[in-house]
Scaffold this motif. Structure first.
Motif, PDB file in Angstrom:
ATOM      1  N   GLU A  31      40.672  33.633  53.565  1.00 12.97           N
ATOM      2  CA  GLU A  31      40.511  33.217  52.184  1.00 12.97           C
ATOM      3  C   GLU A  31      39.036  33.029  51.830  1.00 12.97           C
ATOM      4  O   GLU A  31      38.626  33.256  50.699  1.00 12.97           O
ATOM      5  CB  GLU A  31      41.264  31.897  51.965  1.00 12.97           C
ATOM      6  CG  GLU A  31      41.310  31.458  50.532  1.00 12.97           C
ATOM      7  CD  GLU A  31      42.215  30.252  50.352  1.00 12.97           C
ATOM      8  OE1 GLU A  31      42.773  29.767  51.339  1.00 12.97           O
ATOM      9  OE2 GLU A  31      42.355  29.808  49.206  1.00 12.97           O
ATOM     10  N   SER A  35      37.721  38.587  48.798  1.00 15.05           N
ATOM     11  CA  SER A  35      37.941  38.444  47.367  1.00 15.05           C
ATOM     12  C   SER A  35      39.351  38.914  47.031  1.00 15.05           C
ATOM     13  O   SER A  35      39.751  40.009  47.413  1.00 15.05           O
ATOM     14  CB  SER A  35      36.901  39.288  46.618  1.00 15.05           C
ATOM     15  OG  SER A  35      37.040  39.126  45.239  1.00 15.05           O
ATOM     16  N   HIS A  69      38.639  45.754  45.404  1.00 14.00           N
ATOM     17  CA  HIS A  69      38.191  44.756  44.436  1.00 14.00           C
ATOM     18  C   HIS A  69      38.784  45.050  43.056  1.00 14.00           C
ATOM     19  O   HIS A  69      39.238  44.136  42.354  1.00 14.00           O
ATOM     20  CB  HIS A  69      36.666  44.721  44.367  1.00 14.00           C
ATOM     21  CG  HIS A  69      36.152  43.638  43.478  1.00 14.00           C
ATOM     22  ND1 HIS A  69      35.941  42.351  43.926  1.00 14.00           N
ATOM     23  CD2 HIS A  69      35.844  43.633  42.165  1.00 14.00           C
ATOM     24  CE1 HIS A  69      35.521  41.610  42.915  1.00 14.00           C
ATOM     25  NE2 HIS A  69      35.434  42.366  41.844  1.00 14.00           N
ATOM     26  N   ALA A  73      41.190  42.645  40.970  1.00 15.84           N
ATOM     27  CA  ALA A  73      40.796  42.219  39.620  1.00 15.84           C
ATOM     28  C   ALA A  73      41.933  42.459  38.634  1.00 15.84           C
ATOM     29  O   ALA A  73      42.185  41.629  37.746  1.00 15.84           O
ATOM     30  CB  ALA A  73      39.538  42.961  39.187  1.00 15.84           C
ATOM     31  N   ALA A  76      44.519  39.787  39.194  1.00 12.25           N
ATOM     32  CA  ALA A  76      44.044  38.513  38.634  1.00 12.25           C
ATOM     33  C   ALA A  76      44.227  38.511  37.121  1.00 12.25           C
ATOM     34  O   ALA A  76      44.728  37.537  36.543  1.00 12.25           O
ATOM     35  CB  ALA A  76      42.580  38.295  39.003  1.00 12.25           C
ATOM     36  N   ARG A  77      43.828  39.613  36.486  1.00 10.83           N
ATOM     37  CA  ARG A  77      43.946  39.742  35.026  1.00 10.83           C
ATOM     38  C   ARG A  77      45.401  39.611  34.583  1.00 10.83           C
ATOM     39  O   ARG A  77      45.711  38.967  33.586  1.00 10.83           O
ATOM     40  CB  ARG A  77      43.391  41.095  34.576  1.00 10.83           C
ATOM     41  CG  ARG A  77      42.380  41.021  33.486  1.00 10.83           C
ATOM     42  CD  ARG A  77      41.839  42.359  32.997  1.00 10.83           C
ATOM     43  NE  ARG A  77      41.895  43.492  33.902  1.00 10.83           N
ATOM     44  CZ  ARG A  77      40.929  43.830  34.760  1.00 10.83           C
ATOM     45  NH1 ARG A  77      39.830  43.120  34.816  1.00 10.83           N
ATOM     46  NH2 ARG A  77      41.044  44.884  35.541  1.00 10.83           N
ATOM     47  N   GLU A  81      43.812  35.358  34.997  1.00 12.75           N
ATOM     48  CA  GLU A  81      42.690  34.792  35.755  1.00 12.75           C
ATOM     49  C   GLU A  81      41.581  35.829  35.901  1.00 12.75           C
ATOM     50  O   GLU A  81      41.758  36.999  35.581  1.00 12.75           O
ATOM     51  CB  GLU A  81      43.177  34.355  37.143  1.00 12.75           C
ATOM     52  CG  GLU A  81      44.272  33.296  37.074  1.00 12.75           C
ATOM     53  CD  GLU A  81      44.867  32.959  38.424  1.00 12.75           C
ATOM     54  OE1 GLU A  81      44.379  33.480  39.448  1.00 12.75           O
ATOM     55  OE2 GLU A  81      45.835  32.193  38.461  1.00 12.75           O
ATOM     56  N   VAL A  82      40.462  35.371  36.383  1.00  9.39           N
ATOM     57  CA  VAL A  82      39.320  36.253  36.624  1.00  9.39           C
ATOM     58  C   VAL A  82      39.024  36.234  38.121  1.00  9.39           C
ATOM     59  O   VAL A  82      38.927  35.160  38.725  1.00  9.39           O
ATOM     60  CB  VAL A  82      38.084  35.785  35.827  1.00  9.39           C
ATOM     61  CG1 VAL A  82      36.866  36.641  36.160  1.00  9.39           C
ATOM     62  CG2 VAL A  82      38.374  35.818  34.337  1.00  9.39           C
ATOM     63  N   LEU A  83      38.886  37.422  38.689  1.00 12.42           N
ATOM     64  CA  LEU A  83      38.595  37.526  40.119  1.00 12.42           C
ATOM     65  C   LEU A  83      37.153  37.126  40.386  1.00 12.42           C
ATOM     66  O   LEU A  83      36.231  37.627  39.742  1.00 12.42           O
ATOM     67  CB  LEU A  83      38.832  38.964  40.597  1.00 12.42           C
ATOM     68  CG  LEU A  83      38.602  39.208  42.082  1.00 12.42           C
ATOM     69  CD1 LEU A  83      39.647  38.469  42.908  1.00 12.42           C
ATOM     70  CD2 LEU A  83      38.629  40.701  42.382  1.00 12.42           C
ATOM     71  N   ARG A  84      36.976  36.234  41.325  1.00 10.74           N
ATOM     72  CA  ARG A  84      35.612  35.860  41.728  1.00 10.74           C
ATOM     73  C   ARG A  84      35.058  36.948  42.635  1.00 10.74           C
ATOM     74  O   ARG A  84      35.770  37.468  43.502  1.00 10.74           O
ATOM     75  CB  ARG A  84      35.621  34.537  42.485  1.00 10.74           C
ATOM     76  CG  ARG A  84      35.994  33.360  41.607  1.00 10.74           C
ATOM     77  CD  ARG A  84      35.979  32.101  42.395  1.00 10.74           C
ATOM     78  NE  ARG A  84      36.753  32.324  43.639  1.00 10.74           N
ATOM     79  CZ  ARG A  84      36.880  31.467  44.618  1.00 10.74           C
ATOM     80  NH1 ARG A  84      36.287  30.317  44.550  1.00 10.74           N
ATOM     81  NH2 ARG A  84      37.583  31.726  45.689  1.00 10.74           N
ATOM     82  N   PRO A  85      33.804  37.303  42.447  1.00 11.52           N
ATOM     83  CA  PRO A  85      33.221  38.343  43.298  1.00 11.52           C
ATOM     84  C   PRO A  85      33.047  37.830  44.726  1.00 11.52           C
ATOM     85  O   PRO A  85      32.908  36.622  44.948  1.00 11.52           O
ATOM     86  CB  PRO A  85      31.860  38.623  42.646  1.00 11.52           C
ATOM     87  CG  PRO A  85      31.553  37.397  41.872  1.00 11.52           C
ATOM     88  CD  PRO A  85      32.858  36.798  41.462  1.00 11.52           C
ATOM     89  N   ARG A  87      31.183  37.085  48.239  1.00 17.41           N
ATOM     90  CA  ARG A  87      29.855  36.516  48.459  1.00 17.41           C
ATOM     91  C   ARG A  87      29.008  37.327  49.431  1.00 17.41           C
ATOM     92  O   ARG A  87      27.817  37.175  49.483  1.00 17.41           O
ATOM     93  CB  ARG A  87      29.988  35.091  48.965  1.00 17.41           C
ATOM     94  CG  ARG A  87      30.427  34.163  47.852  1.00 17.41           C
ATOM     95  CD  ARG A  87      30.622  32.793  48.362  1.00 17.41           C
ATOM     96  NE  ARG A  87      31.930  32.802  49.050  1.00 17.41           N
ATOM     97  CZ  ARG A  87      32.507  31.759  49.581  1.00 17.41           C
ATOM     98  NH1 ARG A  87      31.923  30.622  49.573  1.00 17.41           N
ATOM     99  NH2 ARG A  87      33.682  31.855  50.161  1.00 17.41           N
TER     100      ARG A  87
END
Length: 101
Positions: A31, A35, A69, A73, A76-77, A81-85, A87
């Motif tokens: 987790e 992403s 990714h 995304a 999530a949409r 929600e919005v996918l966090r990029p 790190r």
């Protein structure tokens, strides 16, 4: 010349360090480093980890990462929600040393 007590200590230390390195094992998806983890099924998580581990070429890994990714995304949409990029670059280990990419 017979090995002294320091030889036994050094051998023990070498075996300990070798065991520690093996215990860490290869990269593991989690987790904290994947992403979209929350939008994946347990089976998808296992498959994702295996896929990432299978790459031997940076560009192939990067293409898969971008595709993954985009898919996360979209999931999530769909949930509002919005996918966090991510790190970090999970393919970076495939770059030649000093490539500066």
């Amino acid at each position: 010349m017979t090995p002294g007590p320091w030889a036994a200590v050094l051998l023990g230390l070498a075996l300990f360090l070798a065991g520690s390195a093996q215990a860490r094992g290869p990269w593991r998806a989690s987790e904290g480093n994947t992403s979209g983890w929350q939008y994946m099924t347990p089976e998808e998580r296992v498959a994702h980890q295996a896929r990432i581990r299978s790459f031997s070429n940076y560009d192939d890994c990067l293409a898969y990462r971008q595709q993954h990714h985009q898919q996360m995304a979209e999931r999530a949409r769909a949930q509002g929600e919005v996918l966090r990029p991510g790190r970090r670059d999970i393919c970076a280990h495939l770059l030649p040393p000093g490539s500066g990419r």
